[in-house]
Design a protein around this motif. Structure first.
Motif, PDB file in Angstrom:
ATOM      1  N   LEU A   1      20.454  20.837   6.771  1.00  0.00           N
ATOM      2  CA  LEU A   1      20.669  19.485   7.285  1.00  0.00           C
ATOM      3  C   LEU A   1      19.995  19.288   8.635  1.00  0.00           C
ATOM      4  O   LEU A   1      19.278  18.292   8.855  1.00  0.00           O
ATOM      5  N   VAL A   2      20.194  20.222   9.561  1.00  0.00           N
ATOM      6  CA  VAL A   2      19.643  20.085  10.909  1.00  0.00           C
ATOM      7  C   VAL A   2      18.116  20.086  10.887  1.00  0.00           C
ATOM      8  O   VAL A   2      17.461  19.248  11.535  1.00  0.00           O
ATOM      9  N   VAL A   3      17.531  21.011  10.122  1.00  0.00           N
ATOM     10  CA  VAL A   3      16.072  21.086  10.034  1.00  0.00           C
ATOM     11  C   VAL A   3      15.507  19.800   9.420  1.00  0.00           C
ATOM     12  O   VAL A   3      14.522  19.236   9.910  1.00  0.00           O
ATOM     13  N   GLN A   4      16.168  19.311   8.364  1.00  0.00           N
ATOM     14  CA  GLN A   4      15.676  18.115   7.697  1.00  0.00           C
ATOM     15  C   GLN A   4      15.781  16.883   8.596  1.00  0.00           C
ATOM     16  O   GLN A   4      14.838  16.092   8.697  1.00  0.00           O
ATOM     17  N   LEU A   5      16.920  16.710   9.252  1.00  0.00           N
ATOM     18  CA  LEU A   5      17.089  15.553  10.138  1.00  0.00           C
ATOM     19  C   LEU A   5      16.121  15.618  11.316  1.00  0.00           C
ATOM     20  O   LEU A   5      15.652  14.576  11.796  1.00  0.00           O
ATOM     21  N   SER A   6      15.803  16.809  11.771  1.00  0.00           N
ATOM     22  CA  SER A   6      14.834  16.965  12.859  1.00  0.00           C
ATOM     23  C   SER A   6      13.457  16.490  12.431  1.00  0.00           C
ATOM     24  O   SER A   6      12.768  15.784  13.182  1.00  0.00           O
ATOM     25  N   LEU A   7      13.061  16.868  11.212  1.00  0.00           N
ATOM     26  CA  LEU A   7      11.770  16.413  10.698  1.00  0.00           C
ATOM     27  C   LEU A   7      11.777  14.900  10.496  1.00  0.00           C
ATOM     28  O   LEU A   7      10.819  14.204  10.875  1.00  0.00           O
ATOM     29  N   ASP A   8      12.856  14.376   9.923  1.00  0.00           N
ATOM     30  CA  ASP A   8      12.939  12.935   9.687  1.00  0.00           C
ATOM     31  C   ASP A   8      12.848  12.168  11.004  1.00  0.00           C
ATOM     32  O   ASP A   8      12.138  11.154  11.100  1.00  0.00           O
ATOM     33  N   ALA A   9      13.563  12.628  12.010  1.00  0.00           N
ATOM     34  CA  ALA A   9      13.539  11.963  13.312  1.00  0.00           C
ATOM     35  C   ALA A   9      12.145  12.039  13.940  1.00  0.00           C
ATOM     36  O   ALA A   9      11.674  11.071  14.557  1.00  0.00           O
ATOM     37  N   THR A  10      11.479  13.162  13.770  1.00  0.00           N
ATOM     38  CA  THR A  10      10.131  13.323  14.309  1.00  0.00           C
ATOM     39  C   THR A  10       9.160  12.353  13.645  1.00  0.00           C
ATOM     40  O   THR A  10       8.306  11.743  14.306  1.00  0.00           O
ATOM     41  N   VAL A  11       9.284  12.198  12.331  1.00  0.00           N
ATOM     42  CA  VAL A  11       8.415  11.262  11.607  1.00  0.00           C
ATOM     43  C   VAL A  11       8.653   9.841  12.093  1.00  0.00           C
ATOM     44  O   VAL A  11       7.696   9.088  12.360  1.00  0.00           O
ATOM     45  N   VAL A  12       9.913   9.442  12.216  1.00  0.00           N
ATOM     46  CA  VAL A  12      10.227   8.078  12.671  1.00  0.00           C
ATOM     47  C   VAL A  12       9.716   7.865  14.090  1.00  0.00           C
ATOM     48  O   VAL A  12       9.118   6.821  14.401  1.00  0.00           O
ATOM     49  N   TYR A  13       9.938   8.827  14.967  1.00  0.00           N
ATOM     50  CA  TYR A  13       9.535   8.689  16.373  1.00  0.00           C
ATOM     51  C   TYR A  13       8.014   8.663  16.517  1.00  0.00           C
ATOM     52  O   TYR A  13       7.460   7.874  17.295  1.00  0.00           O
ATOM     53  N   SER A  14       7.327   9.532  15.783  1.00  0.00           N
ATOM     54  CA  SER A  14       5.883   9.679  15.952  1.00  0.00           C
ATOM     55  C   SER A  14       5.069   8.685  15.132  1.00  0.00           C
ATOM     56  O   SER A  14       4.008   8.220  15.579  1.00  0.00           O
ATOM     57  N   CYS A  15       5.566   8.367  13.933  1.00  0.00           N
ATOM     58  CA  CYS A  15       4.764   7.560  13.008  1.00  0.00           C
ATOM     59  C   CYS A  15       5.426   6.238  12.620  1.00  0.00           C
ATOM     60  O   CYS A  15       4.756   5.364  12.062  1.00  0.00           O
TER      61      CYS A  15
ATOM     62  N   ARG B   1       0.830  -1.212   0.000  1.00  0.00           N
ATOM     63  CA  ARG B   1       0.000   0.000   0.000  1.00  0.00           C
ATOM     64  C   ARG B   1       0.863   1.261   0.000  1.00  0.00           C
ATOM     65  O   ARG B   1       0.571   2.231  -0.702  1.00  0.00           O
ATOM     66  N   ILE B   2       1.919   1.227   0.789  1.00  0.00           N
ATOM     67  CA  ILE B   2       2.820   2.382   0.844  1.00  0.00           C
ATOM     68  C   ILE B   2       3.431   2.644  -0.525  1.00  0.00           C
ATOM     69  O   ILE B   2       3.505   3.795  -0.988  1.00  0.00           O
TER      70      ILE B   2
ATOM     71  N   TRP C   1       8.955   3.866  10.997  1.00  0.00           N
ATOM     72  CA  TRP C   1       9.817   3.794   9.821  1.00  0.00           C
ATOM     73  C   TRP C   1       9.040   3.681   8.521  1.00  0.00           C
ATOM     74  O   TRP C   1       9.505   4.115   7.473  1.00  0.00           O
ATOM     75  N   ARG C   2       7.865   3.080   8.570  1.00  0.00           N
ATOM     76  CA  ARG C   2       7.091   2.936   7.332  1.00  0.00           C
ATOM     77  C   ARG C   2       6.667   4.298   6.794  1.00  0.00           C
ATOM     78  O   ARG C   2       6.687   4.531   5.586  1.00  0.00           O
ATOM     79  N   SER C   3       6.289   5.181   7.674  1.00  0.00           N
ATOM     80  CA  SER C   3       5.898   6.523   7.237  1.00  0.00           C
ATOM     81  C   SER C   3       7.090   7.262   6.649  1.00  0.00           C
ATOM     82  O   SER C   3       6.967   7.960   5.631  1.00  0.00           O
ATOM     83  N   PHE C   4       8.259   7.113   7.280  1.00  0.00           N
ATOM     84  CA  PHE C   4       9.454   7.752   6.737  1.00  0.00           C
ATOM     85  C   PHE C   4       9.817   7.142   5.388  1.00  0.00           C
ATOM     86  O   PHE C   4      10.203   7.863   4.446  1.00  0.00           O
ATOM     87  N   ALA C   5       9.676   5.825   5.271  1.00  0.00           N
ATOM     88  CA  ALA C   5       9.960   5.166   3.997  1.00  0.00           C
ATOM     89  C   ALA C   5       9.035   5.679   2.898  1.00  0.00           C
ATOM     90  O   ALA C   5       9.445   5.790   1.733  1.00  0.00           O
ATOM     91  N   TYR C   6       7.801   6.013   3.266  1.00  0.00           N
ATOM     92  CA  TYR C   6       6.864   6.579   2.286  1.00  0.00           C
ATOM     93  C   TYR C   6       7.410   7.880   1.699  1.00  0.00           C
ATOM     94  O   TYR C   6       7.319   8.109   0.480  1.00  0.00           O
ATOM     95  N   LEU C   7       7.993   8.746   2.545  1.00  0.00           N
ATOM     96  CA  LEU C   7       8.556  10.001   2.043  1.00  0.00           C
ATOM     97  C   LEU C   7       9.705   9.730   1.079  1.00  0.00           C
ATOM     98  O   LEU C   7       9.786  10.338   0.002  1.00  0.00           O
ATOM     99  N   ILE C   8      10.607   8.832   1.469  1.00  0.00           N
ATOM    100  CA  ILE C   8      11.758   8.532   0.622  1.00  0.00           C
ATOM    101  C   ILE C   8      11.314   7.885  -0.687  1.00  0.00           C
ATOM    102  O   ILE C   8      11.821   8.230  -1.772  1.00  0.00           O
ATOM    103  N   LEU C   9      10.353   6.969  -0.608  1.00  0.00           N
ATOM    104  CA  LEU C   9       9.842   6.335  -1.830  1.00  0.00           C
ATOM    105  C   LEU C   9       9.154   7.351  -2.727  1.00  0.00           C
ATOM    106  O   LEU C   9       9.294   7.295  -3.958  1.00  0.00           O
TER     107      LEU C   9
END
Length: 314
Positions: free
Chosen positions: A183-197, A63-64, A199-207
């Motif tokens: 870099l810092v702003v982006q990694l902060s958002l990425d970490a927030t997505v992984v923590y809150s939602c 689905r992702i 790895w699948r949600s983060f993988a959706y962004l990368i995909l």
């Protein structure tokens, strides 16, 4: 297939055409300046993509992947081209505001690139096709190995990697203060997505970023813009419906002629000065461009115009 690039011994065509058009149609200068709706459009797409992320934390990988290809890819590619627009300071008159908005637009893409992109992209405009400077042109290594339909298909699928990594290997620029912020702003958002939602949600962004930059209709602009399909023409426009989703980047001759005009007004350039563009080869389908690139045995990474840096500029 050619074993070398097309070499031009004249200047790139856009500066001289810009001078000719402005001498005949000075009212085009009225189109210069920021797009007043850019900030709103970017916010809508960023927030929509981040909201989508929150709905996929328990989704299946299939689905992702499906949602990433048929939905998220369009949003992330739209943001990539918003960053392109911002690299020309076309959202605000004050450059620093455009830079901050570019960092914000970068968030759903998952990888920091907005600040670095501007550095290389402005050189692409100023030194179009110049050997060793314009990193939009494929490297000799790419051209030597991408020589048939299979290798071209693989190259198209991964072209975003080539596009992003080529300048870092061939013409690296030392990172500065703004790259660090990006870099810092982006990694902060990425970490927030992984923590809150998760790895699948983060993988959706990368995909969404990856598939949107590969074998995808919107990614056809990477090839259509400057790959030489017609001898003696090095920039091509696209006049199809996907311009509505891509900040009208398809109006690429018009954009290079007038980089200070936002995408929302580029169609007016063609309307005001049609005689300068109607005789040029153009496209109506980016998907067809990808198909032509892969299947035409005479076309490949060498199908780009290159030129030497003029002595006066050395």
């Amino acid at each position: 297939m050619a074993n070398d690039f097309f070499w031009s011994y004249t200047d790139e065509p856009h500066a001289s055409r810009r001078t000719q058009i402005l001498s005949q149609y000075p009212q085009i200068k009225e189109l210069f300046g920021p797009d007043p709706f850019a900030f709103l459009k970017i916010n809508v797409v960023v927030l929509l993509q981040l909201w989508t992320v929150t709905t996929l934390h328990d989704a299946s990988w299939l689905r992702i992947l499906i949602i990433a290809y048929f939905f998220g890819s369009f949003l992330n590619h739209n943001l990539f081209l918003a960053i392109h627009e911002l690299s020309h300071n076309l959202a605000f008159s004050t450059p620093i505001y455009n830079r901050w908005l570019g960092i914000f637009a970068n968030l759903p893409i998952g990888v920091p690139m907005s600040v670095t992109f501007q550095k290389y992209h402005l050189e692409h405009h100023r030194f179009q096709g110049v050997d060793g400077i314009d990193m939009d042109v494929p490297s000799y290594i790419e051209a030597r190995y991408v020589t048939n339909a299979v290798s071209k298909t693989i190259w198209v699928i991964f072209q975003l990697f080539f596009y992003a990594l080529r300048p870092l290997f061939l013409k690296p620029k030392p990172p500065g203060y703004w790259e660090f912020i990006n870099l810092v702003v982006q990694l902060s958002l990425d970490a927030t997505v992984v923590y809150s939602c998760g790895w699948r949600s983060f993988a959706y962004l990368i995909l969404s970023t990856f598939v949107g930059g590969g074998m995808h209709p919107m990614a056809g602009h990477f090839i259509s813009e400057h790959y030489v399909f017609k001898p003696d023409q090095e920039t091509y426009s696209y006049y199809g419906p996907l311009n509505l989703l891509t900040w009208s980047v398809g109006y690429h001759n018009e954009h290079h002629d007038f980089p200070r005009i936002p995408g929302s007004k580029l169609h007016k350039v063609k309307e005001i000065a049609p005689e300068y563009y109607e005789g040029l080869e153009s496209y109506k389908s980016w998907s067809q461009v990808i198909y032509m690139y892969v299947m035409d045995r005479a076309v490949g990474p060498f199908s780009r115009m290159k030129r030497k840096l003029p002595r006066k500029a050395e």
